[in-house]
Design a protein around this motif. Structure first.
Motif, PDB file in Angstrom:
ATOM      1  N   LEU A  71      21.398   5.044   1.410  1.00 33.11           N
ATOM      2  CA  LEU A  71      21.457   6.354   0.877  1.00 33.11           C
ATOM      3  C   LEU A  71      20.156   7.028   0.475  1.00 33.11           C
ATOM      4  O   LEU A  71      19.626   7.928   0.920  1.00 33.11           O
ATOM      5  CB  LEU A  71      22.225   6.428  -0.539  1.00 33.11           C
ATOM      6  CG  LEU A  71      23.900   6.214  -0.493  1.00 33.11           C
ATOM      7  CD1 LEU A  71      24.368   6.759  -1.834  1.00 33.11           C
ATOM      8  CD2 LEU A  71      24.293   6.377   0.782  1.00 33.11           C
ATOM      9  N   ASP A  72      19.431   6.158  -0.117  1.00 35.20           N
ATOM     10  CA  ASP A  72      17.821   6.640  -0.271  1.00 35.20           C
ATOM     11  C   ASP A  72      17.082   6.541   1.070  1.00 35.20           C
ATOM     12  O   ASP A  72      16.492   7.550   1.109  1.00 35.20           O
ATOM     13  CB  ASP A  72      17.130   5.330  -0.932  1.00 35.20           C
ATOM     14  CG  ASP A  72      15.701   5.558  -1.286  1.00 35.20           C
ATOM     15  OD1 ASP A  72      14.902   5.739  -0.311  1.00 35.20           O
ATOM     16  OD2 ASP A  72      15.062   6.001  -2.350  1.00 35.20           O
ATOM     17  N   TYR A  73      17.198   5.910   1.867  1.00 37.19           N
ATOM     18  CA  TYR A  73      16.569   6.061   3.303  1.00 37.19           C
ATOM     19  C   TYR A  73      16.989   7.143   3.827  1.00 37.19           C
ATOM     20  O   TYR A  73      16.158   8.090   4.409  1.00 37.19           O
ATOM     21  CB  TYR A  73      16.885   4.789   4.222  1.00 37.19           C
ATOM     22  CG  TYR A  73      16.235   3.451   4.069  1.00 37.19           C
ATOM     23  CD1 TYR A  73      16.872   2.516   4.570  1.00 37.19           C
ATOM     24  CD2 TYR A  73      15.194   3.404   3.388  1.00 37.19           C
ATOM     25  CE1 TYR A  73      16.185   1.028   4.647  1.00 37.19           C
ATOM     26  CE2 TYR A  73      14.706   1.895   3.374  1.00 37.19           C
ATOM     27  CZ  TYR A  73      15.105   0.847   3.964  1.00 37.19           C
ATOM     28  OH  TYR A  73      14.584  -0.250   3.603  1.00 37.19           O
ATOM     29  N   LEU A 127       0.682  -1.316   0.072  1.00 33.84           N
ATOM     30  CA  LEU A 127      -0.072   0.048   0.082  1.00 33.84           C
ATOM     31  C   LEU A 127       0.733   1.292   0.308  1.00 33.84           C
ATOM     32  O   LEU A 127       0.347   2.218   0.429  1.00 33.84           O
ATOM     33  CB  LEU A 127      -0.672   0.084   1.259  1.00 33.84           C
ATOM     34  CG  LEU A 127      -1.866  -1.194   1.228  1.00 33.84           C
ATOM     35  CD1 LEU A 127      -2.716  -1.204   2.519  1.00 33.84           C
ATOM     36  CD2 LEU A 127      -2.888  -1.137   0.158  1.00 33.84           C
ATOM     37  N   ASN A 128       2.067   1.102  -0.203  1.00 41.38           N
ATOM     38  CA  ASN A 128       3.168   2.237  -0.115  1.00 41.38           C
ATOM     39  C   ASN A 128       3.076   3.171  -1.347  1.00 41.38           C
ATOM     40  O   ASN A 128       4.142   3.127  -2.099  1.00 41.38           O
ATOM     41  CB  ASN A 128       4.506   1.483   0.287  1.00 41.38           C
ATOM     42  CG  ASN A 128       5.357   3.080   0.574  1.00 41.38           C
ATOM     43  OD1 ASN A 128       5.182   3.796   0.378  1.00 41.38           O
ATOM     44  ND2 ASN A 128       6.782   2.225   0.803  1.00 41.38           N
ATOM     45  N   PHE A 129       2.091   3.911  -1.629  1.00 41.07           N
ATOM     46  CA  PHE A 129       1.796   4.557  -2.770  1.00 41.07           C
ATOM     47  C   PHE A 129       0.945   6.076  -2.541  1.00 41.07           C
ATOM     48  O   PHE A 129       0.056   5.893  -1.607  1.00 41.07           O
ATOM     49  CB  PHE A 129       1.613   3.804  -3.904  1.00 41.07           C
ATOM     50  CG  PHE A 129       0.339   3.331  -3.867  1.00 41.07           C
ATOM     51  CD1 PHE A 129      -0.029   1.963  -3.380  1.00 41.07           C
ATOM     52  CD2 PHE A 129      -1.048   3.988  -3.999  1.00 41.07           C
ATOM     53  CE1 PHE A 129      -1.240   1.204  -3.290  1.00 41.07           C
ATOM     54  CE2 PHE A 129      -2.190   3.223  -4.040  1.00 41.07           C
ATOM     55  CZ  PHE A 129      -2.312   1.805  -3.639  1.00 41.07           C
ATOM     56  N   TYR A 157      10.264  -0.359 -11.020  1.00 42.58           N
ATOM     57  CA  TYR A 157       9.789  -1.220  -9.796  1.00 42.58           C
ATOM     58  C   TYR A 157      10.044  -0.730  -8.337  1.00 42.58           C
ATOM     59  O   TYR A 157      10.818  -1.396  -7.446  1.00 42.58           O
ATOM     60  CB  TYR A 157      10.789  -2.600  -9.734  1.00 42.58           C
ATOM     61  CG  TYR A 157      10.686  -3.550 -10.847  1.00 42.58           C
ATOM     62  CD1 TYR A 157      11.610  -4.293 -11.377  1.00 42.58           C
ATOM     63  CD2 TYR A 157       9.112  -3.790 -11.587  1.00 42.58           C
ATOM     64  CE1 TYR A 157      11.380  -5.215 -12.470  1.00 42.58           C
ATOM     65  CE2 TYR A 157       9.178  -4.543 -12.747  1.00 42.58           C
ATOM     66  CZ  TYR A 157      10.290  -5.383 -12.929  1.00 42.58           C
ATOM     67  OH  TYR A 157       9.935  -6.084 -14.277  1.00 42.58           O
ATOM     68  N   LYS A 158       9.616   0.510  -8.361  1.00 45.47           N
ATOM     69  CA  LYS A 158       9.702   1.018  -6.898  1.00 45.47           C
ATOM     70  C   LYS A 158       9.478   0.457  -5.824  1.00 45.47           C
ATOM     71  O   LYS A 158      10.063   0.166  -4.757  1.00 45.47           O
ATOM     72  CB  LYS A 158       9.086   2.343  -6.903  1.00 45.47           C
ATOM     73  CG  LYS A 158       9.380   3.345  -5.668  1.00 45.47           C
ATOM     74  CD  LYS A 158       8.106   3.416  -4.673  1.00 45.47           C
ATOM     75  CE  LYS A 158       8.516   3.911  -3.629  1.00 45.47           C
ATOM     76  NZ  LYS A 158       7.480   3.444  -2.372  1.00 45.47           N
ATOM     77  N   ARG A 159       8.237  -0.178  -5.739  1.00 41.39           N
ATOM     78  CA  ARG A 159       7.666  -0.816  -4.630  1.00 41.39           C
ATOM     79  C   ARG A 159       8.267  -2.325  -4.356  1.00 41.39           C
ATOM     80  O   ARG A 159       8.296  -2.551  -3.281  1.00 41.39           O
ATOM     81  CB  ARG A 159       6.173  -1.110  -4.663  1.00 41.39           C
ATOM     82  CG  ARG A 159       5.344   0.327  -4.456  1.00 41.39           C
ATOM     83  CD  ARG A 159       3.866   0.315  -3.861  1.00 41.39           C
ATOM     84  NE  ARG A 159       2.651  -0.070  -4.869  1.00 41.39           N
ATOM     85  CZ  ARG A 159       2.447  -1.398  -4.620  1.00 41.39           C
ATOM     86  NH1 ARG A 159       2.701  -2.292  -4.047  1.00 41.39           N
ATOM     87  NH2 ARG A 159       1.425  -1.608  -5.886  1.00 41.39           N
TER      88      ARG A 159
END
Ligand SMILES: Nc1nc2c(c(CN[C@H]3C=C[C@H](O)[C@@H]3O)cn2[C@@H]2O[C@H](COP(=O)(O)O)[C@@H](O)[C@H]2O)c(=O)[nH]1
Length: 341
Positions: free
Chosen positions: A313-315, A74-76, A206-208
């Motif tokens: 790095l993203d986090y 549901l992360n969107f 493919y982000k999620r």
């Protein structure tokens, strides 16, 4: 049309052909230097996922893995039309917005005895129950609530059919390979297929699916079933916050035409040229920042808390964007309403 490009290949191809989004080499260097100062700190290590975020599970068990799965399913799309008028969720005395409102709502449901992380429950949960579970403290509901209901039912049914209702079984089928898990997820669960076209090629971000692999690695603390030998092959997650913070930090630039469009709050369609350029150049930009940081670490012989990869790095950059929301007010994020990020 050629075969499907991996996220990294896709990002490189987009960056090489981009017309409205540009990577700034000096900005890349400056962000790498900013991160160098944090290299030995708590943020740039897998443990930060738990120590820095009170809503994330403390445990590293099957229930925690299934929490991660339903969250990333549901992360969107949490952004609201007007930022001062948005979905908020109060939980244990604190108020959460955006992505964290999703986590707060899931934890609130669990506290209320609603088994929202169990596939046997969300495979047949009704739309009214979903509206109740993700209810907002304001009159602005969580965006795309109908889509979230549809995806919960679809994903829960598949998890029951193919993986006996537990995402841990999916993880264990991937032989501790991040890439195998990534592909098992996108092959099994349609809502994770973040794939589009650009200049005649089929590209994937493919982000999620990538953040699901990353969060699984994090919740398992990089150990046991989460000890992915190729975890560093996962790239940053092409959402709508990372581009904003990369522009703010001077590593990414938009053409005047695109910047004016974003400042007007115009929506960009999923898969449109400018939306793909923003996502692809952001992803490639983080890859270049990582390369630059690893070079600086090599030169300085600095110690780190384990391998520094694009996930960490993203986090860090995503948390940085959260913490600097006020300072970043003048930098627009791109508005795409979709189920992929
Ligand atoms: N690139 C990237 N995008 C991320 C995350 C996360 C949550 N991960 C955190 C949780 C545990 C870890 O410690 C991470 O800190 C959510 N998002 C995306 O952001 C958007 C929501 O933003 P806002 O409206 O401001 O809440 C939305 O597209 C959502 O999908 C990330 O880490 N990286």
């Amino acid at each position: 049309m050629d075969g499907l490009l991996t996220p990294r290949e896709s990002a490189k191809f987009v960056a090489e052909n981009s017309r409205d989004v540009f990577i700034d080499g000096g900005g890349v260097q400056r962000v790498a230097e900013l991160l160098l100062a944090k290299a030995a700190g708590p943020e740039l290590r897998v443990g930060g996922w738990k120590t820095l975020h009170e809503l994330n599970p403390r445990a590293a068990d099957e229930a925690a893995v299934n929490w991660v799965f339903v969250i990333d399913t549901l992360n969107f799309s949490f952004w609201s039309e007007r930022d001062e008028h948005k979905c908020l969720v109060g939980y244990r005395g604190k108020t959460y917005s955006g992505y964290w409102s999703l986590c707060a709502a899931v934890n609130r449901a669990l506290d209320e005895g609603i088994p929202i992380t169990s596939a046997s429950y969300y495979a047949t949960v009704t739309q009214d129950q979903v509206r109740h579970i993700f209810r907002s403290d304001t009159d602005v509901p969580m965006p795309l609530i109908e889509e979230r209901h549809r995806i919960l039912n679809e994903t829960g049914k598949i998890l029951l059919e193919k993986f006996e209702g537990s995402f841990l079984n999916c993880v264990q089928k991937s032989d501790k390979s991040a890439q195998k898990l990534l592909h098992l997820v996108v092959e099994s669960f349609p809502s994770y297929r973040d794939v589009t076209q650009f200049e005649g090629k089929i590209i994937s971000f493919y982000k999620r699916a990538q953040i699901l692999v990353a969060d699984t690695w994090s919740v398992l603390e990089g150990k046991g079933d989460g000890c992915f030998k190729d975890i560093s092959s996962i790239t940053m997650f092409a959402d709508y916050r990372l581009p904003q913070v990369l522009v703010y930090l001077g590593a990414l630039k938009y053409s005047d035409e695109l910047l004016e469009k974003l400042l007007r709050g115009e929506m960009l369609s999923y898969g449109s040229r400018q939306e793909v350029e923003i996502r692809g150049c952001s992803l490639w930009c983080v890859e270049l920042i990582r390369d630059c940081l690893l070079e600086l670490l090599e030169k300085k012989g600095e110690k780190t808390g384990g391998e520094i990869n694009s996930i960490l790095l993203d986090y860090y950059l995503w948390d940085y964007a959260r913490d600097h929301r006020e300072d970043m007010k003048g930098i627009p994020f791109h508005r795409t309403r979709c189920i992929y990020y």
